[in-house]
Design an enzyme around this catalytic site. Structure first.
Site, PDB file in Angstrom:
ATOM      1  N   GLU A 228     108.876  75.361  45.129  1.00  0.00           N
ATOM      2  CA  GLU A 228     110.159  75.519  46.216  1.00  0.00           C
ATOM      3  C   GLU A 228     111.522  75.616  45.498  1.00  0.00           C
ATOM      4  O   GLU A 228     111.710  74.821  46.889  1.00  0.00           O
ATOM      5  CB  GLU A 228     109.560  74.794  47.529  1.00  0.00           C
ATOM      6  CG  GLU A 228     108.483  75.134  47.866  1.00  0.00           C
ATOM      7  CD  GLU A 228     108.170  75.365  49.507  1.00  0.00           C
ATOM      8  OE1 GLU A 228     108.902  74.955  49.881  1.00  0.00           O
ATOM      9  OE2 GLU A 228     107.771  75.371  49.544  1.00  0.00           O
TER      10      GLU A 228
ATOM     11  N   GLU B 148      99.941  75.997  48.087  1.00  0.00           N
ATOM     12  CA  GLU B 148     100.784  75.442  50.098  1.00  0.00           C
ATOM     13  C   GLU B 148     100.107  76.157  51.109  1.00  0.00           C
ATOM     14  O   GLU B 148     100.669  77.736  50.900  1.00  0.00           O
ATOM     15  CB  GLU B 148     101.522  74.452  50.157  1.00  0.00           C
ATOM     16  CG  GLU B 148     101.731  73.388  48.991  1.00  0.00           C
ATOM     17  CD  GLU B 148     103.606  72.820  49.337  1.00  0.00           C
ATOM     18  OE1 GLU B 148     104.129  72.785  50.522  1.00  0.00           O
ATOM     19  OE2 GLU B 148     104.332  72.304  48.531  1.00  0.00           O
TER      20      GLU B 148
ATOM     21  N   ARG C 135      95.786  69.494  43.377  1.00  0.00           N
ATOM     22  CA  ARG C 135      97.934  69.711  43.352  1.00  0.00           C
ATOM     23  C   ARG C 135      98.245  68.565  43.789  1.00  0.00           C
ATOM     24  O   ARG C 135      98.894  68.366  44.759  1.00  0.00           O
ATOM     25  CB  ARG C 135      98.209  71.172  43.839  1.00  0.00           C
ATOM     26  CG  ARG C 135      99.729  71.229  43.511  1.00  0.00           C
ATOM     27  CD  ARG C 135      99.982  72.342  43.835  1.00  0.00           C
ATOM     28  NE  ARG C 135     101.727  72.697  43.302  1.00  0.00           N
ATOM     29  CZ  ARG C 135     102.591  73.129  44.685  1.00  0.00           C
ATOM     30  NH1 ARG C 135     102.364  72.834  46.233  1.00  0.00           N
ATOM     31  NH2 ARG C 135     103.395  72.802  44.318  1.00  0.00           N
TER      32      ARG C 135
ATOM     33  N   HIS D   5     109.426  68.433  42.273  1.00  0.00           N
ATOM     34  CA  HIS D   5     109.008  68.720  43.803  1.00  0.00           C
ATOM     35  C   HIS D   5     109.964  67.786  43.788  1.00  0.00           C
ATOM     36  O   HIS D   5     109.552  66.617  44.577  1.00  0.00           O
ATOM     37  CB  HIS D   5     107.729  68.092  43.965  1.00  0.00           C
ATOM     38  CG  HIS D   5     107.637  68.256  45.575  1.00  0.00           C
ATOM     39  ND1 HIS D   5     105.985  69.885  45.660  1.00  0.00           N
ATOM     40  CD2 HIS D   5     107.472  68.269  46.901  1.00  0.00           C
ATOM     41  CE1 HIS D   5     105.712  69.813  46.590  1.00  0.00           C
ATOM     42  NE2 HIS D   5     106.368  69.252  47.693  1.00  0.00           N
TER      43      HIS D   5
ATOM     44  N   TYR E 228     103.770  79.240  55.033  1.00  0.00           N
ATOM     45  CA  TYR E 228     103.564  78.200  56.515  1.00  0.00           C
ATOM     46  C   TYR E 228     103.817  79.168  57.591  1.00  0.00           C
ATOM     47  O   TYR E 228     102.858  79.669  58.674  1.00  0.00           O
ATOM     48  CB  TYR E 228     104.733  77.775  56.957  1.00  0.00           C
ATOM     49  CG  TYR E 228     104.234  76.049  55.374  1.00  0.00           C
ATOM     50  CD1 TYR E 228     103.321  75.454  56.060  1.00  0.00           C
ATOM     51  CD2 TYR E 228     105.482  75.801  54.323  1.00  0.00           C
ATOM     52  CE1 TYR E 228     103.109  74.434  54.772  1.00  0.00           C
ATOM     53  CE2 TYR E 228     104.259  75.080  53.647  1.00  0.00           C
ATOM     54  CZ  TYR E 228     103.551  74.211  54.215  1.00  0.00           C
ATOM     55  OH  TYR E 228     103.145  73.144  52.796  1.00  0.00           O
TER      56      TYR E 228
ATOM     57  N   ASN F 128     103.809  79.558  48.336  1.00  0.00           N
ATOM     58  CA  ASN F 128     103.223  78.236  49.205  1.00  0.00           C
ATOM     59  C   ASN F 128     103.942  79.478  50.981  1.00  0.00           C
ATOM     60  O   ASN F 128     104.950  80.429  50.839  1.00  0.00           O
ATOM     61  CB  ASN F 128     104.187  77.680  49.359  1.00  0.00           C
ATOM     62  CG  ASN F 128     104.301  76.107  47.987  1.00  0.00           C
ATOM     63  OD1 ASN F 128     103.690  76.118  47.546  1.00  0.00           O
ATOM     64  ND2 ASN F 128     105.139  75.582  47.462  1.00  0.00           N
TER      65      ASN F 128
END
Ligand code: PNW
Length: 472
Positions: free
Chosen positions: A167, A373, A78, A122, A298, A296
């Site tokens: 995002e 991600e 990606r 992005h 985290y 995504n």
């Protein structure tokens, strides 16, 4: 012996990057500055004044980088396209040399059997569009649709997987609210306006791509949807959680997946904006059928109502700024979630990834999901023998991939995983100090060395089964 963790044969084993974080070559082949060039060259905005002028020189080293991906057994990659390489002023005809770079990159990937996944945006808005008002302006969404059409027409014959935005939360609220990301504005009302126009850009861009490309191609968006937890079940804490959930998630997935903004979002932000820029018909334009959703992930967020729990520094991991990225919810308190943390200070919590996947499985039944991600920053250093051992990252990946596997067992349709990131790169306002790569980059020579996690991940990709976690 623990049970082996195995994945379906068609599961994609990918890695992700973005244009500004890796390409460099910021003045080549007609590229003009984006808001990240301007921001990173503004004193005080990034750690040590670092910028992406050279980054990891991927623009010149892409062939070697693709060869490395192939060596690591990746089946998907990606990347993002730099808008100002393709349309230097953000409008008008395309620069062929800019598009040619991505054509060469994609052909190289395909020649190695690696599936490209292309992200159109992005975070690197052409500076000229910011000068004209940026994302708070409606015209920026129309410009994005034109850009999407150009790239769709140019690469739609060879790229099957498309992602409109990466995002949008970061673009809107870190870019225009807290100001820790480009363009560095700190205007709560503008950040909500930006969010709406990013939604509109997604919808118009999706329609433009549909018209420009073969029907077999798939279109998705990548959201950094947060898992929002509350310190208690107290009504005040639950209300605080709802406000953050609306601002982190509902503001995007509401219109994109269901064609509505949450009512609670309008109420909670009424002192900041009247939402009058949401025109009749916008929600239908935003609500386009999608082929997949990118998540995504985290770390989860832990919140409480103001004053209901011990006070302390804001621990939402969004960087230091006196301005909040949460318009209308500035009083909500963020708490450090318990557990070990990565170099970003983000708590490691694979259960959050499982929770996130299951939530979107029920919010969007039948929509294939990709983890676009997931990864961790650590303070990696080569040993005297030149090898880079990162057992913490292996444990992180093992934990999170196991959570993905559990979600699949629980009925989620997760089709692939993109590790963030293929290689160490420019970590936005943190500069080069935070290393997310599976591949180590020596910033004086730009030499690439796969870390032990890259070898671990390569074995997973080759066998479809997670290797045991070692201390290597
Ligand atoms: C994502 N937050 O950024 C981006 O998509 C990547 O470009 C970036 O390198 C990666 O995650 C690691 O940070 C984020 O403050 C930046 O919540 C900030 C936040 C979330 C994601």
């Amino acid at each position: 012996m623990p049970e082996p963790v195995t994945f379906p044969p068609a599961f994609l084993w990918g890695a992700a990057t973005s244009a500004y974080q890796i390409e460099g070559a910021v003045r080549e082949d007609g590229r003009t500055p984006s808001i990240w060039d301007t921001f990173s060259h503004t004193p005080g905005k990034t750690a040590g004044g670092e910028h992406g002028d050279i980054a990891v020189d991927h623009y010149h080293r892409y062939r070697d980088d693709v060869a490395l991906m192939a060596e690591l057994g990746l089946t998907a990659y990606r990347f993002s396209v730099s808008w100002s390489r393709v349309q230097p002023t953000g409008r008008g005809p395309a620069v062929q040399r800019g598009l040619d770079f991505y054509r060469r990159l994609v052909d190289e990937l395909l020649a190695h059997g690696i599936k490209p996944a292309l992200t159109l945006y992005h975070w690197d808005l052409p500076q000229e569009l910011e000068d004209a008002g940026g994302w708070p302006e409606r015209d920026t969404a129309l410009r994005f649709a034109e850009y999407a059409q150009i790239v769709g027409e140019a690469l739609g014959d060879r790229v099957e997987q498309w992602i409109t935005l990466n995002e949008p939360w970061c673009s809107a609220f870190l870019g225009y609210g807290s100001g820790v990301h480009a363009p560095g504005r700190t205007d709560a009302a503008a950040s909500l306006k930006a969010a709406h126009h990013l939604n509109l850009a997604h919808g118009l861009g999706t329609s433009a791509l549909r018209a420009a490309m073969p029907a077999r191609n798939t279109i998705a968006v990548s959201l950094n949807s947060s898992v929002v937890r509350t310190v208690s079940q107290d009504p005040a804490d639950l209300a605080a959680g709802q406000r953050i959930d609306d601002l982190a998630n509902g503001v995007f997935h509401g219109p994109m997946l269901h064609g509505v903004y949450p009512e609670t979002l309008f109420e909670a932000t009424s002192s900041v904006t009247d939402w009058s820029y949401v025109q009749g018909g916008d929600l239908q334009l935003i609500h386009q059928p999608l082929d997949a959703l990118g998540l995504n992930y985290y770390t989860p967020a832990l919140v409480s109502a103001a004053g209901s729990a011990p006070t302390g520094p804001r621990a939402d991991g969004h960087g230091a700024s006196p301005y909040s990225p949460w318009p209308g919810a500035e009083d909500v308190m963020f708490h450090q979630t318990p557990g070990e943390r990565t170099e970003m200070g983000w708590t490691i919590d694979p259960t959050g990834l499982h929770e996130l996947i299951m939530r979107y499985t029920s919010l969007a039944p039948g929509l294939p999901l990709y983890i676009t991600e997931n990864g961790a920053a650590y303070d990696d250093k080569p040993d005297p023998d030149g090898r880079v051992h990162d057992p913490e990252r292996i444990a992180y990946l093992h934990g999170h991939l196991s959570a993905v596997r559990r979600a699949i067992t629980d009925g989620a349709d997760v089709r692939g995983y993109y590790l963030w990131s293929l290689m160490d790169n420019f970590e936005w306002s943190y500069g080069y100090g935070k290393r997310f790569g599976a591949v180590y980059v020596d910033y004086s020579t730009l030499a690439r060395t796969p870390k032990s996690s890259a070898h671990w991940y390569a074995q997973a990709a080759r066998t479809g089964e997670l290797p045991a976690v070692t201390t290597e």
